[in-house]
Design an enzyme around this catalytic site. Structure first.
Site, PDB file in Angstrom:
ATOM      1  N   GLU A 227      10.561 -11.475 -18.655  1.00 17.25           N
ATOM      2  CA  GLU A 227      10.100 -10.643 -19.754  1.00 17.25           C
ATOM      3  C   GLU A 227      11.082 -10.614 -20.885  1.00 17.25           C
ATOM      4  OE1 GLU A 227       8.599  -6.911 -18.238  1.00 17.25           O
ATOM      5  OE2 GLU A 227       7.160  -8.068 -16.704  1.00 17.25           O
TER       6      GLU A 227
ATOM      7  N   LEU B 177       0.862  -1.273   0.014  1.00 16.48           N
ATOM      8  CA  LEU B 177      -0.040  -0.122  -0.014  1.00 16.48           C
ATOM      9  C   LEU B 177       0.925   1.371   0.128  1.00 16.48           C
ATOM     10  CD1 LEU B 177      -2.990   0.647   0.226  1.00 16.48           C
ATOM     11  CD2 LEU B 177      -2.921   1.169   2.522  1.00 16.48           C
ATOM     12  N   GLY B 178       1.535   1.601  -1.208  1.00 14.38           N
ATOM     13  CA  GLY B 178       2.385   2.430  -1.199  1.00 14.38           C
ATOM     14  C   GLY B 178       1.564   3.658  -2.241  1.00 14.38           C
ATOM     15  N   ARG B 179       2.327   4.460  -2.916  1.00 14.97           N
ATOM     16  CA  ARG B 179       1.647   5.484  -3.950  1.00 14.97           C
ATOM     17  C   ARG B 179       0.665   4.810  -4.662  1.00 14.97           C
ATOM     18  NH1 ARG B 179       7.758   7.195  -3.944  1.00 14.97           N
ATOM     19  NH2 ARG B 179       7.704   5.220  -4.954  1.00 14.97           N
ATOM     20  N   ILE B 180       1.226   4.036  -5.485  1.00 13.64           N
ATOM     21  CA  ILE B 180       0.399   3.177  -6.529  1.00 13.64           C
ATOM     22  C   ILE B 180      -0.839   2.382  -5.830  1.00 13.64           C
ATOM     23  CG2 ILE B 180       0.151   1.697  -8.636  1.00 13.64           C
ATOM     24  CD1 ILE B 180       2.950   2.334  -9.197  1.00 13.64           C
TER      25      ILE B 180
ATOM     26  N   SER C  95       1.809  -4.739   3.894  1.00 11.42           N
ATOM     27  CA  SER C  95       2.881  -4.220   3.401  1.00 11.42           C
ATOM     28  C   SER C  95       4.020  -4.275   4.650  1.00 11.42           C
ATOM     29  CB  SER C  95       2.801  -2.585   3.071  1.00 11.42           C
ATOM     30  OG  SER C  95       2.171  -1.962   4.123  1.00 11.42           O
ATOM     31  N   ARG C  96       5.242  -3.943   4.460  1.00 15.05           N
ATOM     32  CA  ARG C  96       5.913  -3.998   5.579  1.00 15.05           C
ATOM     33  C   ARG C  96       5.740  -3.416   6.873  1.00 15.05           C
ATOM     34  NH1 ARG C  96      11.466  -2.428   2.199  1.00 15.05           N
ATOM     35  NH2 ARG C  96      10.175  -0.870   1.983  1.00 15.05           N
ATOM     36  N   THR C  97       4.974  -2.060   6.612  1.00 15.03           N
ATOM     37  CA  THR C  97       4.437  -1.148   7.776  1.00 15.03           C
ATOM     38  C   THR C  97       3.158  -1.158   8.046  1.00 15.03           C
ATOM     39  OG1 THR C  97       5.222   0.659   6.809  1.00 15.03           O
ATOM     40  CG2 THR C  97       6.910  -0.330   8.477  1.00 15.03           C
TER      41      THR C  97
ATOM     42  N   ARG D  12       6.102  -6.558 -10.376  1.00 16.32           N
ATOM     43  CA  ARG D  12       7.138  -7.151 -11.193  1.00 16.32           C
ATOM     44  C   ARG D  12       6.852  -8.705 -11.161  1.00 16.32           C
ATOM     45  NH1 ARG D  12       8.483  -2.738 -13.169  1.00 16.32           N
ATOM     46  NH2 ARG D  12      10.525  -1.939 -12.696  1.00 16.32           N
TER      47      ARG D  12
ATOM     48  N   ASP E  18       0.236  -8.282 -15.879  1.00 16.62           N
ATOM     49  CA  ASP E  18       0.923  -7.341 -16.938  1.00 16.62           C
ATOM     50  C   ASP E  18       2.424  -7.470 -16.748  1.00 16.62           C
ATOM     51  OD1 ASP E  18       1.084  -4.996 -18.330  1.00 16.62           O
ATOM     52  OD2 ASP E  18       1.834  -3.847 -16.598  1.00 16.62           O
TER      53      ASP E  18
ATOM     54  N   HIS F 199       3.480  -6.300 -20.089  1.00 17.60           N
ATOM     55  CA  HIS F 199       4.038  -5.180 -19.445  1.00 17.60           C
ATOM     56  C   HIS F 199       3.682  -3.601 -19.897  1.00 17.60           C
ATOM     57  CE1 HIS F 199       7.504  -3.974 -16.171  1.00 17.60           C
ATOM     58  NE2 HIS F 199       6.662  -3.262 -16.026  1.00 17.60           N
TER      59      HIS F 199
HETATM   60  O1  A2R Z   1       7.934  -0.083   3.095  1.00 12.21           O
HETATM   61  P1  A2R Z   1       6.250  -0.128   3.332  1.00 12.21           P
HETATM   62  O2  A2R Z   1       5.892  -0.743   4.643  1.00 12.21           O
HETATM   63  O3  A2R Z   1       5.550   1.092   2.994  1.00 12.21           O
HETATM   64  O4  A2R Z   1       5.627  -1.261   2.146  1.00 12.21           O
HETATM   65  C1  A2R Z   1       5.891  -1.032   0.863  1.00 12.21           C
HETATM   66  C2  A2R Z   1       5.479  -2.364  -0.039  1.00 12.21           C
HETATM   67  N1  A2R Z   1       6.639  -3.286   0.281  1.00 12.21           N
HETATM   68  C3  A2R Z   1       6.480  -4.369   0.770  1.00 12.21           C
HETATM   69  N2  A2R Z   1       5.490  -5.114   1.177  1.00 12.21           N
HETATM   70  C4  A2R Z   1       5.662  -6.348   1.583  1.00 12.21           C
HETATM   71  N3  A2R Z   1       6.688  -7.040   1.821  1.00 12.21           N
HETATM   72  C5  A2R Z   1       7.935  -6.414   1.223  1.00 12.21           C
HETATM   73  N4  A2R Z   1       9.076  -7.095   1.269  1.00 12.21           N
HETATM   74  C6  A2R Z   1       7.853  -5.121   0.800  1.00 12.21           C
HETATM   75  N5  A2R Z   1       8.724  -4.127   0.279  1.00 12.21           N
HETATM   76  C7  A2R Z   1       8.083  -2.836   0.032  1.00 12.21           C
HETATM   77  O5  A2R Z   1       5.365  -1.871  -1.280  1.00 12.21           O
HETATM   78  C8  A2R Z   1       5.022   0.076  -0.046  1.00 12.21           C
HETATM   79  O6  A2R Z   1       3.672  -0.186   0.772  1.00 12.21           O
HETATM   80  C9  A2R Z   1       4.888  -0.544  -1.212  1.00 12.21           C
HETATM   81  C10 A2R Z   1       5.557   0.184  -2.231  1.00 12.21           C
HETATM   82  O7  A2R Z   1       5.281   1.410  -2.307  1.00 12.21           O
HETATM   83  P2  A2R Z   1       5.897   2.737  -3.122  1.00 12.21           P
HETATM   84  O8  A2R Z   1       7.400   2.718  -2.583  1.00 12.21           O
HETATM   85  O9  A2R Z   1       5.250   3.876  -2.966  1.00 12.21           O
HETATM   86  O10 A2R Z   1       6.008   2.337  -4.590  1.00 12.21           O
HETATM   87  P3  A2R Z   1       4.925   2.852  -5.640  1.00 12.21           P
HETATM   88  O11 A2R Z   1       5.396   3.971  -6.168  1.00 12.21           O
HETATM   89  O12 A2R Z   1       3.794   2.554  -5.272  1.00 12.21           O
HETATM   90  O13 A2R Z   1       5.593   1.621  -7.105  1.00 12.21           O
HETATM   91  C11 A2R Z   1       5.610   0.239  -6.433  1.00 12.21           C
HETATM   92  C12 A2R Z   1       5.926  -0.606  -7.678  1.00 12.21           C
HETATM   93  C13 A2R Z   1       7.190  -0.329  -8.390  1.00 12.21           C
HETATM   94  O14 A2R Z   1       8.331  -0.471  -7.545  1.00 12.21           O
HETATM   95  C14 A2R Z   1       7.163  -0.791  -9.876  1.00 12.21           C
HETATM   96  O15 A2R Z   1       7.872  -2.113  -9.520  1.00 12.21           O
HETATM   97  C15 A2R Z   1       5.793  -1.114  -9.959  1.00 12.21           C
HETATM   98  O16 A2R Z   1       5.115  -0.464  -8.761  1.00 12.21           O
HETATM   99  O17 A2R Z   1       5.473  -0.399 -10.983  1.00 12.21           O
END
Ligand code: A2R
Length: 317
Positions: free
Chosen positions: A260, A152-155, A174-176, A231, A255, A278
Site C-alpha cells: 500500500e 476467529l478473534g475479536r473482529i 485459526s491457530r487454536t 493485511r 480492503d 484500506h
Molecule cells: O491465536 P488464535 O488461535 O486465537 O488465532 C488468531 C488468528 N491467527 C491465526 N490464524 C491462522 N494462522 C495464523 N498464523 C494465525 N495467527 C493468528 O487470528 C485469532 O483467531 C485471530 C486474530 O484475532 P485477534 O488477535 O483478536 O485480532 P483482532 O482484534 O480480531 O484483529 C485482527 C487483525 C489485526 O491484526 C489487523 O491486522 C486487522 O485485523 O485489522
C-alpha cells in the site's frame, strides 16, 4: 516542562489536541536532520505515537535510547517489532475492540458488494448502458452460503455475529480451536474447499505471510469469493491476480494490499473485484474512538506507568 513525544504520522486534530496538553510534540515528518535530532533530543524522548501502517523504523528505535512506550493507532501492529521492543523493555500498545464492529461491517459490505456486483452495476447505469443494453447480468446470492473465517478473534467473531442474518453456515480456521459452535478446520485449504466465501481477518506479519496461497485460492474455486480486511501480506498477491485472471477464483473484495498504496494494476481491469483503499475502520466515529484509546494509553502511562491496551508481547512489562 512537558515530556517529549515523537509522532510518526500527523494524527488527527483531536489527537494532537489531547496529546499537546500533556506532551511536547515532535513530528517525524517535520524533522529535516534526523541525526541531529537524535543527538540533541533523542535521549529525552520516552514516548512515541505511530500508526499500523508506518510502524516505527529501526533507525528511530535505535535513535531513542530511553524510549519507554510506543502507542499504535490501530489494532494491527505488524509494522512494529514487538518482540524486539519487549526485549528492550519498551511497552507497545494498540487499539483492539473499539474497531471490531466497523471492520466487521466492512467485511460484510465487501462481500455483498463483490457477490452482487454493486460497484459494477452502479457503473453500468453511469455509463448509460441500461437503456441500450437492458437488464444487468444476474449475480450470485449471499443467502445460505458457507462462509469461512480465517482468524476467529475479536473482529472475526463480530463478523460471525453478522452472518446469522444471511443464514450462513460458519466455519473457521485459526491457530487454536475455540469454544464456539462453528466447525473448526485445522487445515486452511480443506476449509477453503468447503466454502463459498473466505474472509481473512488474521494479523499480518511473518507468521501469516502468504497463508492464503494459490492452493487455498484454487480450493475456494471458480465460484468462490475472497474477502480481505486483515493485511495485504496474508494473501499471496501475485497468485491472487493470476487466479482471478485465469478464472480459478470467482471474485475478491479487497480492503488491503501488500504494498500500500500501490495496488496491482491488473486488478483495475477486472470486473469481479471490489477495491477499497484500506478503510476498514475509517469512519469518523471509529477513528475517534481509536484515537482516544491511543492517547489514553500514553497519558495513563505518563501518569502511573500502566496502559489500557498493551499488545500481548509487552503485557508483562
Ligand atoms: O491465536 P488464535 O488461535 O486465537 O488465532 C488468531 C488468528 N491467527 C491465526 N490464524 C491462522 N494462522 C495464523 N498464523 C494465525 N495467527 C493468528 O487470528 C485469532 O483467531 C485471530 C486474530 O484475532 P485477534 O488477535 O483478536 O485480532 P483482532 O482484534 O480480531 O484483529 C485482527 C487483525 C489485526 O491484526 C489487523 O491486522 C486487522 O485485523 O485489522
Amino acid at each position: 516542562m512537558k515530556p517529549n513525544l515523537l509522532m510518526i504520522g500527523n494524527g488527527t486534530d483531536r489527537i494532537r489536541g489531547q496529546l499537546s496538553a500533556e506532551f511536547n510534540l515532535h513530528f517525524l515528518g517535520d524533522i529535516d536532520d534526523l541525526a541531529a535530532f537524535f543527538a540533541e533530543t533523542g535521549p529525552s524522548v520516552e514516548y512515541v505515537m505511530t500508526n499500523g501502517h508506518d510502524g516505527v523504523p529501526t533507525e528511530v528505535i535505535n535513535g531513542l535510547p530511553n524510549l519507554k512506550i510506543i502507542s499504535c493507532y490501530g489494532v494491527g501492529y505488524d509494522a512494529i517489532d514487538a518482540d524486539a521492543c519487549a526485549a528492550r523493555g519498551i511497552v507497545v500498545t494498540h487499539t483492539p475492540n473499539v474497531l471490531n464492529d466497523e471492520v466487521a461491517n466492512t467485511a460484510i459490505l465487501l462481500w455483498l458488494a463483490t457477490s452482487r456486483k454493486l460497484v459494477q452495476a452502479d457503473n453500468y447505469i453511469r455509463a448509460g448502458r441500461w437503456p441500450s443494453e437492458g437488464g444487468f447480468p444476474l449475480t450470485r446470492t449471499v443467502q445460505d452460503r458457507t462462509v469461512g473465517i480465517l482468524g476467529l478473534g475479536r473482529i472475526g467473531q463480530a463478523i460471525a455475529d453478522r452472518l446469522a442474518m444471511f443464514n450462513s453456515t460458519i466455519v473457521y480456521h485459526s491457530r487454536t480451536k475455540k469454544d464456539v459452535e462453528y466447525l473448526f478446520y485445522d487445515n486452511l485449504t480443506e476449509m477453503a474447499a468447503d466454502c463459498d466465501v473466505l474472509i481473512c481477518i488474521t494479523p499480518g506479519g511473518k507468521e501469516t505471510r502468504g497463508i492464503v496461497s494459490a492452493e487455498v485460492m484454487n480450493a475456494l474455486g471458480r465460484d468462490g469469493i475472497l474477502v480481505n480486511v486483515s493485511r495485504g501480506s496474508v494473501i499471496d498477491e501475485p497468485a491472487l491476480v493470476a487466479a482471478l485472471q485465469e478464472g480459478r477464483l470467482g471474485g475478491a473484495g479487497l480492503d488491503v494490499f501488500d504494498k500500500e498504496p500501490i495496488v496491482p494494476q491488473a486488478l483495475f481491469e477486472m470486473d469481479n473485484v471490489v477495491l477499497q483503499p484500506h478503510v476498514g475502520s475509517a469512519t469518523v466515529e471509529t477513528r475517534q474512538a481509536m484515537g482516544d484509546l491511543t492517547c489514553d494509553n500514553l497519558i495513563q502511562f505518563k501518569k502511573d506507568g500502566t496502559t489500557v491496551t498493551s499488545v500481548p508481547e509487552t503485557a508483562h512489562l
